[in-house]
Scaffold this motif. Structure first.
Motif, PDB file in Angstrom:
ATOM      1  N   ASP A 252      10.015  -1.035  -0.060  1.00  0.00           N
ATOM      2  CA  ASP A 252       9.060  -0.241  -0.838  1.00  0.00           C
ATOM      3  C   ASP A 252       7.635  -0.526  -0.374  1.00  0.00           C
ATOM      4  OD1 ASP A 252      11.223   0.668  -2.300  1.00  0.00           O
ATOM      5  OD2 ASP A 252      10.895  -0.715  -3.969  1.00  0.00           O
ATOM      6  N   TYR A 253       7.286  -1.798  -0.263  1.00  0.00           N
ATOM      7  CA  TYR A 253       5.925  -2.171   0.156  1.00  0.00           C
ATOM      8  C   TYR A 253       5.620  -1.642   1.552  1.00  0.00           C
ATOM      9  CZ  TYR A 253       6.572  -5.543  -3.673  1.00  0.00           C
ATOM     10  OH  TYR A 253       6.853  -6.135  -4.884  1.00  0.00           O
ATOM     11  N   PHE A 254       6.610  -1.758   2.437  1.00  0.00           N
ATOM     12  CA  PHE A 254       6.415  -1.298   3.812  1.00  0.00           C
ATOM     13  C   PHE A 254       6.156   0.208   3.841  1.00  0.00           C
ATOM     14  CE2 PHE A 254       8.200   0.435   7.771  1.00  0.00           C
ATOM     15  CZ  PHE A 254       7.418  -0.235   8.701  1.00  0.00           C
ATOM     16  N   MET A 255       6.963   0.966   3.088  1.00  0.00           N
ATOM     17  CA  MET A 255       6.807   2.421   3.106  1.00  0.00           C
ATOM     18  C   MET A 255       5.487   2.852   2.478  1.00  0.00           C
ATOM     19  SD  MET A 255       9.445   3.200   4.777  1.00  0.00           S
ATOM     20  CE  MET A 255       9.392   4.990   4.748  1.00  0.00           C
ATOM     21  N   TYR A 256       4.958   2.044   1.547  1.00  0.00           N
ATOM     22  CA  TYR A 256       3.653   2.361   0.967  1.00  0.00           C
ATOM     23  C   TYR A 256       2.536   2.234   2.002  1.00  0.00           C
ATOM     24  CZ  TYR A 256       6.032   1.642  -3.552  1.00  0.00           C
ATOM     25  OH  TYR A 256       6.899   1.688  -4.617  1.00  0.00           O
ATOM     26  N   THR A 257       2.752   1.411   3.041  1.00  0.00           N
ATOM     27  CA  THR A 257       1.666   1.111   3.980  1.00  0.00           C
ATOM     28  C   THR A 257       1.815   1.766   5.359  1.00  0.00           C
ATOM     29  OG1 THR A 257       2.820  -0.929   4.632  1.00  0.00           O
ATOM     30  CG2 THR A 257       1.139  -1.103   2.909  1.00  0.00           C
ATOM     31  N   GLY A 259       3.022   4.646   6.462  1.00  0.00           N
ATOM     32  CA  GLY A 259       2.598   6.047   6.564  1.00  0.00           C
ATOM     33  C   GLY A 259       1.088   6.186   6.623  1.00  0.00           C
ATOM     34  N   PRO A 260       0.361   5.634   5.625  1.00  0.00           N
ATOM     35  CA  PRO A 260      -1.110   5.687   5.700  1.00  0.00           C
ATOM     36  C   PRO A 260      -1.666   5.053   6.980  1.00  0.00           C
ATOM     37  CG  PRO A 260      -0.418   5.074   3.491  1.00  0.00           C
ATOM     38  CD  PRO A 260       0.827   5.103   4.338  1.00  0.00           C
ATOM     39  N   PHE A 261      -1.042   3.930   7.416  1.00  0.00           N
ATOM     40  CA  PHE A 261      -1.515   3.282   8.639  1.00  0.00           C
ATOM     41  C   PHE A 261      -1.364   4.211   9.843  1.00  0.00           C
ATOM     42  CE2 PHE A 261      -0.243   1.099  12.558  1.00  0.00           C
ATOM     43  CZ  PHE A 261      -1.403   0.388  12.828  1.00  0.00           C
ATOM     44  N   SER A 262      -0.210   4.884   9.946  1.00  0.00           N
ATOM     45  CA  SER A 262       0.022   5.765  11.099  1.00  0.00           C
ATOM     46  C   SER A 262      -0.963   6.934  11.093  1.00  0.00           C
ATOM     47  CB  SER A 262       1.466   6.286  11.103  1.00  0.00           C
ATOM     48  OG  SER A 262       1.707   7.124   9.991  1.00  0.00           O
ATOM     49  N   LEU A 263      -1.293   7.448   9.896  1.00  0.00           N
ATOM     50  CA  LEU A 263      -2.272   8.537   9.809  1.00  0.00           C
ATOM     51  C   LEU A 263      -3.666   8.058  10.195  1.00  0.00           C
ATOM     52  CD1 LEU A 263      -1.080  10.304   6.529  1.00  0.00           C
ATOM     53  CD2 LEU A 263      -0.899  11.197   8.855  1.00  0.00           C
ATOM     54  N   LEU A 264      -4.016   6.838   9.780  1.00  0.00           N
ATOM     55  CA  LEU A 264      -5.317   6.265  10.157  1.00  0.00           C
ATOM     56  C   LEU A 264      -5.390   6.054  11.669  1.00  0.00           C
ATOM     57  CD1 LEU A 264      -5.898   3.646   7.294  1.00  0.00           C
ATOM     58  CD2 LEU A 264      -7.242   5.718   7.730  1.00  0.00           C
ATOM     59  N   TYR A 265      -4.278   5.574  12.244  1.00  0.00           N
ATOM     60  CA  TYR A 265      -4.245   5.369  13.690  1.00  0.00           C
ATOM     61  C   TYR A 265      -4.416   6.702  14.416  1.00  0.00           C
ATOM     62  CZ  TYR A 265      -2.739   4.215  18.386  1.00  0.00           C
ATOM     63  OH  TYR A 265      -2.704   4.072  19.747  1.00  0.00           O
ATOM     64  N   LEU A 266      -3.744   7.745  13.917  1.00  0.00           N
ATOM     65  CA  LEU A 266      -3.873   9.066  14.527  1.00  0.00           C
ATOM     66  C   LEU A 266      -5.313   9.565  14.417  1.00  0.00           C
ATOM     67  CD1 LEU A 266      -2.521  11.483  15.896  1.00  0.00           C
ATOM     68  CD2 LEU A 266      -2.009  12.385  13.611  1.00  0.00           C
ATOM     69  N   ALA A 267      -5.929   9.346  13.242  1.00  0.00           N
ATOM     70  CA  ALA A 267      -7.337   9.751  13.055  1.00  0.00           C
ATOM     71  C   ALA A 267      -8.241   9.035  14.060  1.00  0.00           C
ATOM     72  CB  ALA A 267      -7.776   9.457  11.631  1.00  0.00           C
ATOM     73  N   PHE A 434       9.606  10.844  13.826  1.00  0.00           N
ATOM     74  CA  PHE A 434      10.738  10.075  13.329  1.00  0.00           C
ATOM     75  C   PHE A 434      10.346   9.216  12.128  1.00  0.00           C
ATOM     76  CE2 PHE A 434      12.247  10.902  17.730  1.00  0.00           C
ATOM     77  CZ  PHE A 434      13.388  11.612  17.380  1.00  0.00           C
ATOM     78  N   LEU A 435       9.064   8.833  12.042  1.00  0.00           N
ATOM     79  CA  LEU A 435       8.589   8.115  10.856  1.00  0.00           C
ATOM     80  C   LEU A 435       8.688   9.015   9.624  1.00  0.00           C
ATOM     81  CD1 LEU A 435       7.293   5.585   9.637  1.00  0.00           C
ATOM     82  CD2 LEU A 435       5.054   6.508  10.271  1.00  0.00           C
TER      83      LEU A 435
END
Length: 500
Positions: A252-257, A259-267, A434-435
């Protein structure tokens, strides 16, 4: 060695390299889907988890598998290249399968964790190599991905049926000693993964420079330091994955983080791209978000539908005796194999006639087919006997309908990711695709757990009605999602620009 221009200038419908990647992926998917098809059943019947916990555990395990493809894509882009990443991932998958073959009960989470990390390195990169076989804007790309997807499903069909059937002693029981059936089933996954790697290593020369390390330009010793650091790091993270996978609250904790991390990295990466390139990336993210919903419903196959198959379905399709769990695991793959090439040819024909629907409309159609399939699953309740057993024929027809939804989304989605992402972020974007599947798997576990919780302490007939009513709700949500996608298609189409 062929140049990239020579490879992409192939004549006919498909490049020859696609067939090599097809067979390598086919055997890897046998390993993966064979393993996937066994997880829920093994956890309930041999690790003796309650069904709610097993659904959550299944969702967490599959979420980690797909989440790690983002990490694997990142390291492929920056250090390994597609080829070395694929080979390393395959080796880890073999180790994981062998661990499970030796002692599936006491080393279950250790073996699964090796497989998770291995799949992360293997899966996104072979798909990216398929995309590299085509020039930008080549109208044959979608057809190529559809054929490649048939390879995925040929492996899934055989592995999905054979592994669980061996484990349940529905197959080869006369020659496998009692008590060793699950060892053999997990061991078979290791054998086919070896075949996958041999297929790739013996044909990779035909790929020219596709998939080589992005660090070719730096000094050899320095490059080896980066590579060996990645090898060692991926081994050291396995104990952490074991803890995370065996305790779903950590997932649960991993999935909370993540996704947002991958979007920030893409940004962060988007800062170096043009406005036109960034619009395409925004379109890619929209596709990813909707795919989460699709996979959350579709992936009931490994959780709640696995339980439904074990307890609420009879064992005959068109009068032929078949294991219901095997059918649940493999019916979709069978239909993909039967119709993927046909659907690919339909897209080609429509493209020539200039009437091919764009990608966003195809995604919308995917949800309409998904809604239809789950409506069929709901309708099985009207064919149930007093023992709570219902028609495997009708259930199989539900998968037939859903298959056309998957063919409108999954191969088209992989193709879209390669067309919408700039060259230097293709593996990361494929990893994010895939994420999104990881989030779908995660939510699939939560949905399955809710259905299992609602059906506790019920008779088999009551339980069937509870499951069927749950599938009716999913059908309604899928229908709404499809209509929304079709409604917003003009906006997304503008973001995609020249990409069809």
């Amino acid at each position: 060695m062929q140049t990239i221009e020579q490879i992409q200038g192939f004549k006919g419908k498909y490049p020859k390299q696609l067939w090599y990647l097809f067979f390598s992926e086919m055997w890897e998917r046998f390993c993966f889907y064979g393993m996937r098809g066994m997880l829920y059943f093994y956890m309930v019947h041999h690790l003796l988890m309650d069904k709610e916990t097993a659904n959550l555990q299944y969702g967490a395990t599959q979420a980690w598998v797909y989440a790690f493809t983002f990490i694997g894509g990142l390291f492929a882009d920056k250090i390994f290249g597609f080829r070395k990443s694929l080979f390393w991932g395959g080796l880890l998958m073999i180790v994981g399968s062998l661990i499970l073959a030796i002692d599936p009960k006491s080393m279950f989470f250790i073996g699964v964790s090796f497989t998770i990390v291995g799949t992360g390195f293997f899966k996104p990169n072979i798909s990216s190599m398929v995309g590299k076989l085509y020039r930008e804007g080549d109208s044959r790309t979608d057809a190529g991905f559809s054929l490649f997807y048939a390879g995925v499903n040929l492996g899934a069909l055989i592995g999905g049926y054979v592994c669980i059937a061996i484990g349940k002693r529905e197959m080869l029981s006369s020659i496998i000693p009692e008590g060793l059936e699950w060892n053999i089933a997990f061991g078979l996954a290791a054998i086919v993964m070896v075949i996958s790697l041999l297929t790739f290593t013996q044909t990779q020369k035909s790929l020219g420079n596709i998939g080589l390390s992005p660090l070719q330009h730096i000094e050899s010793g320095k490059r080896k330091i980066y590579e060996w650091s990645t090898y060692i790091g991926s081994i050291l993270i396995i104990p952490i994955i074991i803890v995370m996978v065996s305790n779903t609250e950590y997932t649960d904790y991993f999935m909370y983080t993540i996704g947002p991390f991958s979007l920030l990295y893409l940004a962060y990466e988007m800062r170096g791209f043009s406005i036109a390139e960034n619009k395409k990336l925004i379109a890619a993210v929209i596709f990813m978000l909707f795919s989460i919903v699709f996979w959350a419903f579709f992936e009931q196959s490994g959780g709640s539908l696995s339980d439904f198959a074990a307890e609420n379905l009879n064992n005959k399709v068109l009068g032929i005796p078949l294991d219901p769990n095997g059918v649940n695991n493999s019916a979709n793959s069978f239909f993909v194999i039967a119709f993927a090439a046909l659907v690919g040819m339909v897209w080609l024909w429509m493209a020539k006639k200039k009437i091919e629907p764009n990608t966003i409309i195809k995604f919308g159609l995917a949800f309409l087919f998904l809604a239809g399939g789950f409506w069929v699953f709901y309708y099985t309740k009207f064919f149930a006997g007093p023992d709570g057993k219902t028609s495997l024929d009708l259930f199989t027809f539900g998968w037939f309908v859903i298959t056309f939804g998957e063919l409108c989304l999954s191969p088209i989605g992989m193709s879209a990711m390669t067309k919408l992402s700039p060259q230097k972020t293709q593996a990361v974007i494929m990893g994010m695709w895939f994420l999104a599947s990881a989030y779908g798997q995660y939510f699939a576990g939560l949905l399955g757990a809710n259905i299992a919780s609602a059906s506790k302490n019920m008779t088999n007939l009551e339980k069937l009605n509870t499951y069927a009513n749950g599938y009716q709700q999913l059908a309604i949500y899928a229908l709404v999602a499809g209509l929304v996608l079709i409604a917003i298609s003009p906006v997304v189409r503008k973001l995609m620009q020249e990409v069809k």
